[in-house]
Scaffold this motif. Sequence first.
Motif, mmCIF file in Angstrom:
data_model
loop_
_atom_site.group_PDB
_atom_site.id
_atom_site.type_symbol
_atom_site.label_atom_id
_atom_site.label_comp_id
_atom_site.label_asym_id
_atom_site.label_seq_id
_atom_site.Cartn_x
_atom_site.Cartn_y
_atom_site.Cartn_z
ATOM 1 N N VAL A 105 19.699 -8.800 81.214
ATOM 2 C CA VAL A 105 18.439 -9.432 80.826
ATOM 3 C C VAL A 105 18.188 -9.093 79.352
ATOM 4 N N PRO A 106 18.554 -10.001 78.442
ATOM 5 C CA PRO A 106 18.289 -9.756 77.025
ATOM 6 C C PRO A 106 16.775 -9.772 76.755
ATOM 7 N N ILE A 107 16.299 -8.781 76.006
ATOM 8 C CA ILE A 107 14.867 -8.671 75.709
ATOM 9 C C ILE A 107 14.649 -8.644 74.203
ATOM 10 N N GLU A 108 13.421 -8.956 73.785
ATOM 11 C CA GLU A 108 13.071 -8.988 72.361
ATOM 12 C C GLU A 108 12.574 -7.627 71.884
ATOM 13 N N ALA A 109 13.367 -6.609 72.036
ATOM 14 C CA ALA A 109 12.973 -5.265 71.614
ATOM 15 C C ALA A 109 13.982 -4.750 70.591
ATOM 16 N N ALA A 110 13.494 -4.091 69.559
ATOM 17 C CA ALA A 110 14.377 -3.493 68.560
ATOM 18 C C ALA A 110 14.943 -2.173 69.051
ATOM 19 N N GLU A 111 14.238 -1.547 70.042
ATOM 20 C CA GLU A 111 14.673 -0.258 70.581
ATOM 21 C C GLU A 111 14.008 -0.006 71.924
ATOM 22 N N VAL A 112 14.570 0.929 72.663
ATOM 23 C CA VAL A 112 13.942 1.475 73.866
ATOM 24 C C VAL A 112 13.824 2.976 73.638
ATOM 25 N N VAL A 113 12.951 3.621 74.399
ATOM 26 C CA VAL A 113 12.660 5.035 74.178
ATOM 27 C C VAL A 113 12.944 5.841 75.439
ATOM 28 N N ILE A 114 13.553 7.012 75.258
ATOM 29 C CA ILE A 114 13.689 7.987 76.342
ATOM 30 C C ILE A 114 12.820 9.180 75.971
ATOM 31 N N ASN A 115 11.841 9.477 76.810
ATOM 32 C CA ASN A 115 11.008 10.673 76.663
ATOM 33 C C ASN A 115 11.516 11.689 77.665
ATOM 34 N N LEU A 116 11.812 12.897 77.216
ATOM 35 C CA LEU A 116 12.258 13.909 78.166
ATOM 36 C C LEU A 116 11.622 15.256 77.876
ATOM 37 N N THR A 117 11.540 16.030 78.934
ATOM 38 C CA THR A 117 11.005 17.386 78.854
ATOM 39 C C THR A 117 12.009 18.317 79.519
ATOM 40 N N HIS A 118 12.355 19.398 78.817
ATOM 41 C CA HIS A 118 13.242 20.418 79.383
ATOM 42 C C HIS A 118 12.929 21.746 78.707
ATOM 43 N N ASP A 119 13.096 22.800 79.431
ATOM 44 C CA ASP A 119 12.851 24.151 78.918
ATOM 45 C C ASP A 119 11.482 24.251 78.228
ATOM 46 N N GLY A 120 10.494 23.527 78.757
ATOM 47 C CA GLY A 120 9.145 23.588 78.218
ATOM 48 C C GLY A 120 8.925 22.819 76.927
ATOM 49 N N LYS A 121 9.914 22.054 76.495
ATOM 50 C CA LYS A 121 9.726 21.300 75.253
ATOM 51 C C LYS A 121 9.954 19.807 75.482
ATOM 52 N N ALA A 122 9.123 19.010 74.798
ATOM 53 C CA ALA A 122 9.199 17.555 74.925
ATOM 54 C C ALA A 122 9.964 16.980 73.733
ATOM 55 N N GLU A 123 10.781 15.957 74.006
ATOM 56 C CA GLU A 123 11.541 15.278 72.962
ATOM 57 C C GLU A 123 11.509 13.783 73.213
ATOM 58 N N GLN A 124 11.708 13.021 72.138
ATOM 59 C CA GLN A 124 11.764 11.578 72.252
ATOM 60 C C GLN A 124 12.995 11.072 71.519
ATOM 61 N N PHE A 125 13.718 10.168 72.161
ATOM 62 C CA PHE A 125 14.923 9.584 71.582
ATOM 63 C C PHE A 125 14.767 8.066 71.580
ATOM 64 N N LYS A 126 15.027 7.449 70.438
ATOM 65 C CA LYS A 126 14.943 5.992 70.310
ATOM 66 C C LYS A 126 16.358 5.427 70.273
ATOM 67 N N LEU A 127 16.631 4.506 71.181
ATOM 68 C CA LEU A 127 17.941 3.881 71.253
ATOM 69 C C LEU A 127 17.825 2.466 70.700
ATOM 70 N N PRO A 128 18.450 2.186 69.546
ATOM 71 C CA PRO A 128 18.348 0.858 68.934
ATOM 72 C C PRO A 128 19.128 -0.208 69.717
ATOM 73 N N ALA A 129 18.687 -1.455 69.537
ATOM 74 C CA ALA A 129 19.364 -2.589 70.164
ATOM 75 C C ALA A 129 20.778 -2.710 69.627
ATOM 76 N N THR A 130 21.738 -2.894 70.531
ATOM 77 C CA THR A 130 23.132 -3.156 70.184
ATOM 78 C C THR A 130 23.576 -4.328 71.055
ATOM 79 N N PRO A 131 23.185 -5.546 70.665
ATOM 80 C CA PRO A 131 23.408 -6.719 71.537
ATOM 81 C C PRO A 131 24.850 -6.885 71.992
#
Length: 161
Positions: free
Chosen positions: A72-98
Amino acid sequence: VLGGCKPAAPATEPKSAVPAKAEHAEHDHPTEGPHHGDLVELGNEEYHAEIVHGDGGDISIYVLDSHAEKAVPIEAAEVVINLTHDGKAEQFKLPATPDAGDPAGKSSKFSLKDEELASDLDKEGTAAKLVLSINGKSFTGKIEHHHEGAGHDHAHEKAGK
């Protein structure tokens, strides 16, 4: 005499077959995506995302239909993964690679090479969520990495540490 015989029985048979098909479809949940990755349910199974771990920290996310079969192709430049481990929060942005079949301006695939993300997704106790927008609607799905899959290569866990 023959006019009194009406074929009522055949008309009721197809009706009984319809609920059986619908019931079967409700119990048919995919366990693996077409790229052999872990599936993330988006919405009430409106869509799925498939997360594939590659070599050297490569992470790819494929946006799939409700049956987790078709891109399902979408009109997004990126998607985001929010994760928490060892008491710390991080965010990773994955850019579109059609992918080659995606229309211009849309992507069904999002990728990032990040050994830290790959390692964190494999760690016990990591809570991770995928956040993306499809047709103007925001979706959040819980990422669960399944270690019991036969043949899954965890060499990327050792590479960074």
